[in-house]
Motif scaffolding. Structure first.
Motif, PDB file in Angstrom:
ATOM      1  N   MET A  27       0.827  -1.027   0.172  1.00  0.00           N
ATOM      2  CA  MET A  27      -0.112  -0.084   0.665  1.00  0.00           C
ATOM      3  C   MET A  27       1.013   1.024   0.109  1.00  0.00           C
ATOM      4  N   ASP A  28       0.539   2.379  -0.858  1.00  0.00           N
ATOM      5  CA  ASP A  28       1.552   3.529  -0.803  1.00  0.00           C
ATOM      6  C   ASP A  28       0.147   4.533  -0.818  1.00  0.00           C
ATOM      7  N   HIS A  29       1.328   5.926  -0.300  1.00  0.00           N
ATOM      8  CA  HIS A  29      -0.585   7.287  -1.026  1.00  0.00           C
ATOM      9  C   HIS A  29      -1.054   7.093  -1.622  1.00  0.00           C
ATOM     10  N   LYS A  30      -0.760   6.997  -2.526  1.00  0.00           N
ATOM     11  CA  LYS A  30      -1.618   6.477  -3.811  1.00  0.00           C
ATOM     12  C   LYS A  30      -2.897   5.914  -3.410  1.00  0.00           C
ATOM     13  N   ASP A  31      -3.020   4.760  -2.602  1.00  0.00           N
ATOM     14  CA  ASP A  31      -3.880   3.704  -1.974  1.00  0.00           C
ATOM     15  C   ASP A  31      -4.359   4.290  -1.084  1.00  0.00           C
ATOM     16  N   LEU A  32      -3.820   4.690  -0.268  1.00  0.00           N
ATOM     17  CA  LEU A  32      -3.866   6.120   1.058  1.00  0.00           C
ATOM     18  C   LEU A  32      -5.050   6.010   0.414  1.00  0.00           C
ATOM     19  N   ARG A  33      -5.355   7.214  -0.419  1.00  0.00           N
ATOM     20  CA  ARG A  33      -6.942   8.664  -0.312  1.00  0.00           C
ATOM     21  C   ARG A  33      -7.433   7.301  -0.656  1.00  0.00           C
ATOM     22  N   LYS A  34      -7.553   6.248  -1.685  1.00  0.00           N
ATOM     23  CA  LYS A  34      -8.788   5.215  -1.982  1.00  0.00           C
ATOM     24  C   LYS A  34      -9.400   4.842  -0.458  1.00  0.00           C
ATOM     25  N   TRP A  35      -8.767   3.934   0.481  1.00  0.00           N
ATOM     26  CA  TRP A  35      -8.831   3.596   1.914  1.00  0.00           C
ATOM     27  C   TRP A  35      -9.612   4.456   2.529  1.00  0.00           C
ATOM     28  N   SER A  36      -8.457   5.363   2.140  1.00  0.00           N
ATOM     29  CA  SER A  36      -9.351   6.398   3.614  1.00  0.00           C
ATOM     30  C   SER A  36     -10.770   7.139   3.050  1.00  0.00           C
ATOM     31  N   GLY A  37     -11.302   7.043   2.485  1.00  0.00           N
ATOM     32  CA  GLY A  37     -12.032   7.325   1.593  1.00  0.00           C
ATOM     33  C   GLY A  37     -13.404   6.454   1.969  1.00  0.00           C
ATOM     34  N   GLU A  38     -12.634   4.576   1.655  1.00  0.00           N
ATOM     35  CA  GLU A  38     -14.078   3.798   2.084  1.00  0.00           C
ATOM     36  C   GLU A  38     -13.918   3.697   4.033  1.00  0.00           C
ATOM     37  N   ALA A  39     -12.734   4.100   4.647  1.00  0.00           N
ATOM     38  CA  ALA A  39     -13.395   3.887   5.976  1.00  0.00           C
ATOM     39  C   ALA A  39     -13.873   5.051   6.234  1.00  0.00           C
ATOM     40  N   ALA A  40     -13.853   6.898   5.701  1.00  0.00           N
ATOM     41  CA  ALA A  40     -14.952   6.981   6.047  1.00  0.00           C
ATOM     42  C   ALA A  40     -16.103   6.942   5.833  1.00  0.00           C
ATOM     43  N   LYS A  41     -16.840   6.570   4.540  1.00  0.00           N
ATOM     44  CA  LYS A  41     -17.982   6.156   4.453  1.00  0.00           C
ATOM     45  C   LYS A  41     -17.785   4.791   5.540  1.00  0.00           C
ATOM     46  N   TRP A  42     -17.294   3.640   5.863  1.00  0.00           N
ATOM     47  CA  TRP A  42     -17.235   2.985   6.667  1.00  0.00           C
ATOM     48  C   TRP A  42     -18.154   4.077   8.323  1.00  0.00           C
ATOM     49  N   ALA A  43     -17.472   4.229   8.692  1.00  0.00           N
ATOM     50  CA  ALA A  43     -17.326   5.263   9.914  1.00  0.00           C
ATOM     51  C   ALA A  43     -19.077   6.023   9.453  1.00  0.00           C
ATOM     52  N   GLU A  44     -18.883   6.915   9.088  1.00  0.00           N
ATOM     53  CA  GLU A  44     -20.366   6.815   8.514  1.00  0.00           C
ATOM     54  C   GLU A  44     -21.940   6.085   8.749  1.00  0.00           C
ATOM     55  N   GLU A  45     -21.427   4.762   8.064  1.00  0.00           N
ATOM     56  CA  GLU A  45     -22.611   3.421   8.430  1.00  0.00           C
ATOM     57  C   GLU A  45     -22.801   3.127   9.884  1.00  0.00           C
ATOM     58  N   TYR A  46     -21.268   3.183   9.797  1.00  0.00           N
ATOM     59  CA  TYR A  46     -21.087   2.360  12.155  1.00  0.00           C
ATOM     60  C   TYR A  46     -21.794   3.418  12.651  1.00  0.00           C
ATOM     61  N   HIS A  47     -21.062   4.934  12.800  1.00  0.00           N
ATOM     62  CA  HIS A  47     -22.067   6.005  13.793  1.00  0.00           C
ATOM     63  C   HIS A  47     -23.724   5.402  13.327  1.00  0.00           C
ATOM     64  N   ALA A  48     -24.154   5.831  11.988  1.00  0.00           N
ATOM     65  CA  ALA A  48     -25.268   5.567  12.026  1.00  0.00           C
ATOM     66  C   ALA A  48     -26.142   3.778  12.417  1.00  0.00           C
ATOM     67  N   SER A  49     -25.674   3.287  12.662  1.00  0.00           N
ATOM     68  CA  SER A  49     -26.347   1.908  12.743  1.00  0.00           C
ATOM     69  C   SER A  49     -25.539   1.856  14.543  1.00  0.00           C
ATOM     70  N   LEU A  50     -25.350   2.357  15.413  1.00  0.00           N
ATOM     71  CA  LEU A  50     -25.363   1.963  16.551  1.00  0.00           C
ATOM     72  C   LEU A  50     -26.282   1.426  17.434  1.00  0.00           C
ATOM     73  N   ARG A  51     -27.282   2.509  16.609  1.00  0.00           N
ATOM     74  CA  ARG A  51     -28.492   2.410  18.094  1.00  0.00           C
ATOM     75  C   ARG A  51     -29.226   0.413  18.011  1.00  0.00           C
ATOM     76  N   GLU A  52     -28.628   0.555  16.696  1.00  0.00           N
ATOM     77  CA  GLU A  52     -29.163  -1.141  16.329  1.00  0.00           C
ATOM     78  C   GLU A  52     -28.652  -2.495  16.899  1.00  0.00           C
ATOM     79  N   ARG A  53     -27.136  -1.782  17.573  1.00  0.00           N
ATOM     80  CA  ARG A  53     -25.839  -3.040  17.732  1.00  0.00           C
ATOM     81  C   ARG A  53     -25.780  -3.145  19.817  1.00  0.00           C
ATOM     82  N   PRO A  54     -25.884  -3.978  19.957  1.00  0.00           N
ATOM     83  CA  PRO A  54     -25.943  -4.106  21.650  1.00  0.00           C
ATOM     84  C   PRO A  54     -24.376  -3.613  22.231  1.00  0.00           C
TER      85      PRO A  54
END
Length: 467
Positions: free
Chosen positions: A1-28
């Motif tokens: 993984m290099d810095h060009k890959d970081l741009r893509k996966w940072s975006g994926e991580a941010a997308k995951w984080a948004e979905e994670y926080h949106a789903s918290l009330r449904e989780r124990p």
């Protein structure tokens, strides 16, 4: 993984984080797992060859989230929160990208100078006198250790750091039983010894008795001990107890003892002027710690220590060998000399982002809501059959006990707590108070709502109805 890959996966991580926080009330809220389950899902040895980030990310999603207790869950009412506002998360991402080692001014000028300004912003926001300066630690435990090391060296005229403690007078520290266990740990690590941490009797409001403090210091001095310092608490972890700050500081100052106030949780509430009566007299303290990562939404880890005069702590902690000097700037502030570690993270950035993104008005509104909702939910619980409030709300923390007729209250409460946390809708923890096993409720999660808080009595009612 290099810095060009970081741009893509940072975006994926941010997308995951948004979905994670949106789903918290449904989780124990608390992790529904058992010891060893997660470890068993990992290979026994590290891979020899590089693996594709897509596979790594998929494994993260499959293994990690469901094996975590969700500290950002809006129905996390257990320990004091470890809040992380979105603005703070963004600041951490940027600080991680720069990835500076901010040990000296010259290694990270912006980190150093923004830290200095943030200390002033927070000092003024909390209503403290402008004679305070300070620094940022990882946690209140480290700040308290720094203060107790300073107490030790000040009492010994700085002989301990040069000659060691062998042959020195036996030192004494003073605190109430409601102070955090980090005080006990600091007494151990500072070489003073836990047996020389004197726990002073508390009054009917669970705060330190100033007269008992004075008597203990007198007795110890007569017995040949060397009193070194007093540690006070504002909003103790167990039940939110607060020492009578003004009176206790007067006793300590009359004896020329160094003082430290642990306001790790409750200090954040002091941005609201109406709560400042809790620490009347605070400006007479030598050292104060509070954690913006608990109640202000600044991501963990971030503990602020205010110092009336940093010189004693710098004399205790500071070292400046040739390789850590900034040529031509001998008077420059290097915060590593104020703290235990040499290495320092750029923690001030997330304070800067958080205070600007929400403003003191927005942060005050959150804290006032939490206090109001905690008082309301305590009132509702007090009306439920077989429940009693053990300690009234201190800001947004209170405790209760389950007392069904014919059952041992401690045993019944402990069994109920396990059922509550296995149920998963809310997360609570316990403490012992005056021999009673009681359940703590602490309202303070950054994104919680009134409906989230009112889920507490609903869960209690659901789990005990007919039992």
């Amino acid at each position: 993984m290099d810095h060009k890959d970081l741009r893509k996966w940072s975006g994926e991580a941010a997308k995951w984080a948004e979905e994670y926080h949106a789903s918290l009330r449904e989780r124990p809220v608390r992790a529904q797992t058992t010891p060893g389950v997660t470890a068993a899902k990992l290979p026994e040895i590290a891979p020899e060859a590089a693996e594709d980030m897509a596979a790594i990310f998929e494994d993260f999603k499959a293994i990690v989230p469901d094996a975590m207790t969700h500290w950002q869950h809006p129905r996390f009412f257990a320990y004091f929160p470890g809040n992380a506002s979105p603005a703070s998360m963004l600041a951490e991402q940027l600080a991680n990208a720069i990835s500076a080692q901010a040990m000296l001014w010259q290694t990270a000028p912006a980190a150093n100078e923004i830290e200095e300004v943030m200390i002033r912003w927070l000092r003024d926001a909390l209503g403290l006198s402008n004679h305070f300066t300070g620094t940022i630690h990882d946690s209140a435990t480290t700040a308290t250790l720094s203060a107790i090391l300073t107490m030790r060296e000040r009492a010994l005229d700085w002989k301990g750091i040069a000659e060691g403690l062998s042959g020195q007078p036996l030192l004494r520290l003073y605190a109430s039983a409601e102070t955090h266990s980090s005080v006990d740990k600091a007494a151990r690590l500072a070489g003073i010894g836990q047996n020389n941490l004197v726990k002073i009797d508390t009054d009917f409001e669970n705060g330190m008795d100033p007269a008992a403090l004075d008597s203990a210091i007198t007795a110890d001095s007569a017995a040949g001990y060397l009193p070194a310092g007093v540690i006070l608490c504002v909003g103790g972890t167990s039940i939110g107890a607060t020492d009578p700050i003004n009176a206790c500081l007067d006793v300590a100052k009359a004896r020329n003892l160094y003082t430290h106030i642990d306001a790790a949780w409750a200090g954040s509430a002091m941005i609201c002027p109406e709560f400042r009566a809790l620490w009347t007299g605070v400006d007479k303290a030598d050292s104060i710690v509070f954690n913006p990562h608990k109640w202000l939404g600044v991501q963990f880890d971030c503990a602020v220590q205010f110092l009336a005069d940093p010189t004693p702590q710098i004399n205790t902690m500071g070292l400046r060998p040739e390789y850590l000097k900034t040529q031509g700037a001998e008077d420059i502030v290097n915060y590593n000399e104020w703290t235990v570690p040499l290495g320092r993270r750029f923690r001030a950035l997330k304070i800067w982002f958080t205070l600007r993104a929400y403003g003191l008005t927005g942060l005050r509104e959150r804290i006032r809501n939490h206090v109001s909702w905690a008082n309301k939910v305590a009132e509702v619980i007090s009306t439920l059959p077989d429940f009693t409030i053990a300690t009234a709300p201190a800001l947004s923390l209170f405790t209760f006990q389950y007392v069904p007729e014919g059952q041992n209250p401690n045993e019944a409460t402990a069994k109920l707590l396990e059922r509550i946390n296995n149920d998963g809708r809310i997360y609570l923890t316990q403490t012992l108070h005056e021999g009673k096993f009681v359940i703590r409720v602490q309202v303070g999660q950054f994104d919680c709502t009134r409906d989230d808080v009112m889920m507490i009595p609903k869960v209690l009612s659901d789990l005990t109805r007919g039992s």
